[in-house]
Design a protein around this motif. Structure first.
Motif, PDB file in Angstrom:
ATOM      1  N   PHE A  99       0.821  -1.209   0.000  1.00 36.43           N
ATOM      2  CA  PHE A  99       0.000   0.000   0.000  1.00 36.43           C
ATOM      3  C   PHE A  99       0.855   1.259   0.000  1.00 36.43           C
ATOM      4  CE2 PHE A  99      -2.082   3.458   2.245  1.00 36.43           C
ATOM      5  CZ  PHE A  99      -3.184   3.644   1.437  1.00 36.43           C
ATOM      6  N   SER A 100       1.968   1.232   0.711  1.00 40.80           N
ATOM      7  CA  SER A 100       2.780   2.442   0.833  1.00 40.80           C
ATOM      8  C   SER A 100       3.369   2.893  -0.496  1.00 40.80           C
ATOM      9  CB  SER A 100       3.890   2.240   1.866  1.00 40.80           C
ATOM     10  OG  SER A 100       4.769   1.234   1.449  1.00 40.80           O
ATOM     11  N   THR A 101       3.401   2.019  -1.494  1.00 44.65           N
ATOM     12  CA  THR A 101       3.963   2.394  -2.793  1.00 44.65           C
ATOM     13  C   THR A 101       2.905   2.500  -3.885  1.00 44.65           C
ATOM     14  OG1 THR A 101       4.455   0.094  -3.345  1.00 44.65           O
ATOM     15  CG2 THR A 101       6.202   1.351  -2.253  1.00 44.65           C
ATOM     16  N   THR A 102       1.663   2.754  -3.509  1.00 43.67           N
ATOM     17  CA  THR A 102       0.610   2.888  -4.516  1.00 43.67           C
ATOM     18  C   THR A 102       0.398   4.347  -4.902  1.00 43.67           C
ATOM     19  OG1 THR A 102      -1.153   3.112  -2.872  1.00 43.67           O
ATOM     20  CG2 THR A 102      -0.648   0.867  -3.649  1.00 43.67           C
ATOM     21  N   ALA A 103      -0.072   4.536  -6.115  1.00 39.28           N
ATOM     22  CA  ALA A 103      -0.447   5.876  -6.555  1.00 39.28           C
ATOM     23  C   ALA A 103      -1.612   6.386  -5.717  1.00 39.28           C
ATOM     24  CB  ALA A 103      -0.819   5.860  -8.034  1.00 39.28           C
ATOM     25  N   GLY A 104      -2.460   5.470  -5.243  1.00 42.22           N
ATOM     26  CA  GLY A 104      -3.602   5.870  -4.416  1.00 42.22           C
ATOM     27  C   GLY A 104      -3.183   6.536  -3.126  1.00 42.22           C
ATOM     28  N   ARG A 105      -2.140   6.020  -2.495  1.00 38.59           N
ATOM     29  CA  ARG A 105      -1.662   6.655  -1.261  1.00 38.59           C
ATOM     30  C   ARG A 105      -1.118   8.036  -1.580  1.00 38.59           C
ATOM     31  NH1 ARG A 105       3.333   5.556   2.720  1.00 38.59           N
ATOM     32  NH2 ARG A 105       2.507   6.749   4.470  1.00 38.59           N
ATOM     33  N   ARG A 106      -0.338   8.137  -2.651  1.00 40.86           N
ATOM     34  CA  ARG A 106       0.222   9.435  -3.046  1.00 40.86           C
ATOM     35  C   ARG A 106      -0.910  10.419  -3.357  1.00 40.86           C
ATOM     36  NH1 ARG A 106       4.066  11.596  -1.317  1.00 40.86           N
ATOM     37  NH2 ARG A 106       3.474  13.671  -1.865  1.00 40.86           N
ATOM     38  N   ARG A 165      -9.888  10.318   1.633  1.00 43.21           N
ATOM     39  CA  ARG A 165     -10.399   9.112   2.294  1.00 43.21           C
ATOM     40  C   ARG A 165     -10.750   8.049   1.253  1.00 43.21           C
ATOM     41  NH1 ARG A 165     -14.970   6.423   3.756  1.00 43.21           N
ATOM     42  NH2 ARG A 165     -16.336   7.735   2.533  1.00 43.21           N
ATOM     43  N   LEU A 166     -11.447   8.466   0.209  1.00 40.45           N
ATOM     44  CA  LEU A 166     -11.842   7.523  -0.839  1.00 40.45           C
ATOM     45  C   LEU A 166     -10.630   6.972  -1.590  1.00 40.45           C
ATOM     46  CD1 LEU A 166     -15.039   9.318  -2.192  1.00 40.45           C
ATOM     47  CD2 LEU A 166     -14.920   7.241  -0.782  1.00 40.45           C
ATOM     48  N   ALA A 167      -9.613   7.803  -1.803  1.00 38.82           N
ATOM     49  CA  ALA A 167      -8.407   7.340  -2.501  1.00 38.82           C
ATOM     50  C   ALA A 167      -7.695   6.263  -1.678  1.00 38.82           C
ATOM     51  CB  ALA A 167      -7.464   8.508  -2.779  1.00 38.82           C
ATOM     52  N   VAL A 168      -7.625   6.463  -0.352  1.00 37.20           N
ATOM     53  CA  VAL A 168      -7.003   5.452   0.505  1.00 37.20           C
ATOM     54  C   VAL A 168      -7.789   4.156   0.431  1.00 37.20           C
ATOM     55  CG1 VAL A 168      -6.535   4.777   2.908  1.00 37.20           C
ATOM     56  CG2 VAL A 168      -5.932   7.071   2.119  1.00 37.20           C
ATOM     57  N   ARG A 169      -9.090   4.258   0.581  1.00 39.91           N
ATOM     58  CA  ARG A 169      -9.920   3.057   0.585  1.00 39.91           C
ATOM     59  C   ARG A 169      -9.856   2.327  -0.758  1.00 39.91           C
ATOM     60  NH1 ARG A 169     -12.886   2.533   5.288  1.00 39.91           N
ATOM     61  NH2 ARG A 169     -14.109   0.897   4.326  1.00 39.91           N
ATOM     62  N   GLU A 170      -9.926   3.068  -1.856  1.00 39.68           N
ATOM     63  CA  GLU A 170      -9.874   2.437  -3.179  1.00 39.68           C
ATOM     64  C   GLU A 170      -8.529   1.758  -3.403  1.00 39.68           C
ATOM     65  OE1 GLU A 170      -9.727   3.684  -7.864  1.00 39.68           O
ATOM     66  OE2 GLU A 170     -10.942   4.941  -6.531  1.00 39.68           O
ATOM     67  N   ALA A 171      -7.454   2.448  -3.032  1.00 41.67           N
ATOM     68  CA  ALA A 171      -6.121   1.856  -3.212  1.00 41.67           C
ATOM     69  C   ALA A 171      -5.973   0.603  -2.359  1.00 41.67           C
ATOM     70  CB  ALA A 171      -5.041   2.876  -2.855  1.00 41.67           C
ATOM     71  N   PHE A 172      -6.456   0.660  -1.126  1.00 42.42           N
ATOM     72  CA  PHE A 172      -6.327  -0.505  -0.248  1.00 42.42           C
ATOM     73  C   PHE A 172      -7.164  -1.674  -0.762  1.00 42.42           C
ATOM     74  CE2 PHE A 172      -7.609  -3.223   3.214  1.00 42.42           C
ATOM     75  CZ  PHE A 172      -6.368  -3.589   3.708  1.00 42.42           C
ATOM     76  N   GLU A 173      -8.389  -1.387  -1.153  1.00 46.75           N
ATOM     77  CA  GLU A 173      -9.283  -2.459  -1.603  1.00 46.75           C
ATOM     78  C   GLU A 173      -8.834  -3.088  -2.920  1.00 46.75           C
ATOM     79  OE1 GLU A 173     -11.533  -3.661   0.420  1.00 46.75           O
ATOM     80  OE2 GLU A 173     -11.161  -2.059   1.864  1.00 46.75           O
ATOM     81  N   SER A 174      -8.024  -2.387  -3.688  1.00 47.79           N
ATOM     82  CA  SER A 174      -7.593  -2.942  -4.976  1.00 47.79           C
ATOM     83  C   SER A 174      -6.193  -3.555  -4.908  1.00 47.79           C
ATOM     84  CB  SER A 174      -7.645  -1.865  -6.057  1.00 47.79           C
ATOM     85  OG  SER A 174      -6.708  -0.849  -5.780  1.00 47.79           O
ATOM     86  N   MET A 175      -5.681  -3.777  -3.714  1.00 50.14           N
ATOM     87  CA  MET A 175      -4.360  -4.394  -3.567  1.00 50.14           C
ATOM     88  C   MET A 175      -4.363  -5.774  -4.220  1.00 50.14           C
ATOM     89  SD  MET A 175      -2.640  -2.062  -1.989  1.00 50.14           S
ATOM     90  CE  MET A 175      -1.187  -3.039  -2.030  1.00 50.14           C
ATOM     91  N   ASP A 176      -3.278  -6.085  -4.900  1.00 50.13           N
ATOM     92  CA  ASP A 176      -3.147  -7.371  -5.586  1.00 50.13           C
ATOM     93  C   ASP A 176      -2.010  -8.150  -4.935  1.00 50.13           C
ATOM     94  OD1 ASP A 176      -2.745  -9.518  -7.265  1.00 50.13           O
ATOM     95  OD2 ASP A 176      -2.613  -8.327  -9.093  1.00 50.13           O
ATOM     96  N   TYR A 177      -2.369  -9.221  -4.261  1.00 51.78           N
ATOM     97  CA  TYR A 177      -1.376 -10.023  -3.543  1.00 51.78           C
ATOM     98  C   TYR A 177      -0.940 -11.250  -4.337  1.00 51.78           C
ATOM     99  CZ  TYR A 177      -2.859  -7.156   0.386  1.00 51.78           C
ATOM    100  OH  TYR A 177      -3.137  -6.097   1.207  1.00 51.78           O
ATOM    101  N   SER A 178      -1.320 -11.338  -5.588  1.00 55.06           N
ATOM    102  CA  SER A 178      -1.046 -12.537  -6.374  1.00 55.06           C
ATOM    103  C   SER A 178       0.452 -12.809  -6.550  1.00 55.06           C
ATOM    104  CB  SER A 178      -1.723 -12.458  -7.737  1.00 55.06           C
ATOM    105  OG  SER A 178      -1.188 -11.379  -8.485  1.00 55.06           O
ATOM    106  N   VAL A 179       1.273 -11.776  -6.430  1.00 56.33           N
ATOM    107  CA  VAL A 179       2.713 -11.980  -6.615  1.00 56.33           C
ATOM    108  C   VAL A 179       3.318 -12.853  -5.518  1.00 56.33           C
ATOM    109  CG1 VAL A 179       3.079  -9.852  -7.904  1.00 56.33           C
ATOM    110  CG2 VAL A 179       3.308  -9.831  -5.434  1.00 56.33           C
ATOM    111  N   TYR A 180       2.609 -13.006  -4.405  1.00 56.12           N
ATOM    112  CA  TYR A 180       3.147 -13.791  -3.302  1.00 56.12           C
ATOM    113  C   TYR A 180       2.843 -15.274  -3.404  1.00 56.12           C
ATOM    114  CZ  TYR A 180       4.256  -9.415  -1.099  1.00 56.12           C
ATOM    115  OH  TYR A 180       4.780  -8.190  -0.833  1.00 56.12           O
ATOM    116  N   GLY A 181       1.928 -15.650  -4.270  1.00 59.98           N
ATOM    117  CA  GLY A 181       1.602 -17.064  -4.407  1.00 59.98           C
ATOM    118  C   GLY A 181       1.227 -17.681  -3.071  1.00 59.98           C
TER     119      GLY A 181
END
Length: 183
Positions: free
Chosen positions: A81-88, A103-119
């Protein structure tokens, strides 16, 4: 080469020629030959424009960051999350006095996090989610949205920490003592 024009604009702005900088970048945005601005370019240029501190640059930076969040131009998953455009973007909206948009930008960025890279890395996915919950909650506190922050903080519990397994040893306990509720 459009990238060269952007670089020239930013150099001009840094040298004090902010009117030329603004006109060059705004002109590229409205140029029909420029089909789109790539996600990472929008993000970097948006961040660079913030340094000029004028409302017109802050608005332009916000528009570029908004464009970099569009799902159809996303180039890679971002599991932090700390490196998303949404946080910025939330930070920028807050600077502009637009708390609800932040507030909406934080929530949208958080809700759209993609964890697929971790398998299936046991525990690391949960550890990352906890870190993102904490960072998003702290951002919500910073912009003045304590109830939203509390919602995220409450998702960090014994079960999620236990699921993080060996990675949980580096987690700091969540403290609610710094929450300030509106009066």
């Amino acid at each position: 080469w459009h990238g060269g024009k952007v670089m020239l604009a930013l150099l001009k702005g840094s040298a004090g020629a902010t009117d030329e900088c603004f006109d060059l970048i705004d002109g590229l945005r409205s140029d029909p030959e420029v089909l789109y601005i790539p996600t990472n370019v929008s993000w970097v240029v948006g961040c660079e424009l913030e340094q000029f501190q004028e409302d017109r640059f802050l608005n332009l930076a916000a528009q570029l960051l908004e464009g970099s969040m569009s799902k159809d131009t996303a180039t890679r998953p971002t599991p932090s999350f700390s490196t998303t455009a949404g946080r910025r973007l939330a930070i920028l909206y807050h600077r502009m006095g637009q708390t609800e948009s932040a507030r909406l930008a934080v929530r949208e960025a958080f809700e759209s996090m993609d964890y697929s890279v971790y398998g299936n890395i046991s525990g690391y996915l949960e550890y990352t989610k906890i870190g993102n919950l904490n960072t998003a909650a702290e951002e919500l506190l910073r912009i003045g949205c304590p109830f939203d922050a509390l919602e995220y903080f409450e998702q960090i519990n014994e079960q999620s920490v236990a699921a993080a397994g060996r990675y949980a040893t580096s987690l700091k306990p969540v403290s609610y003592t710094h929450l300030t509720l509106p009066t």
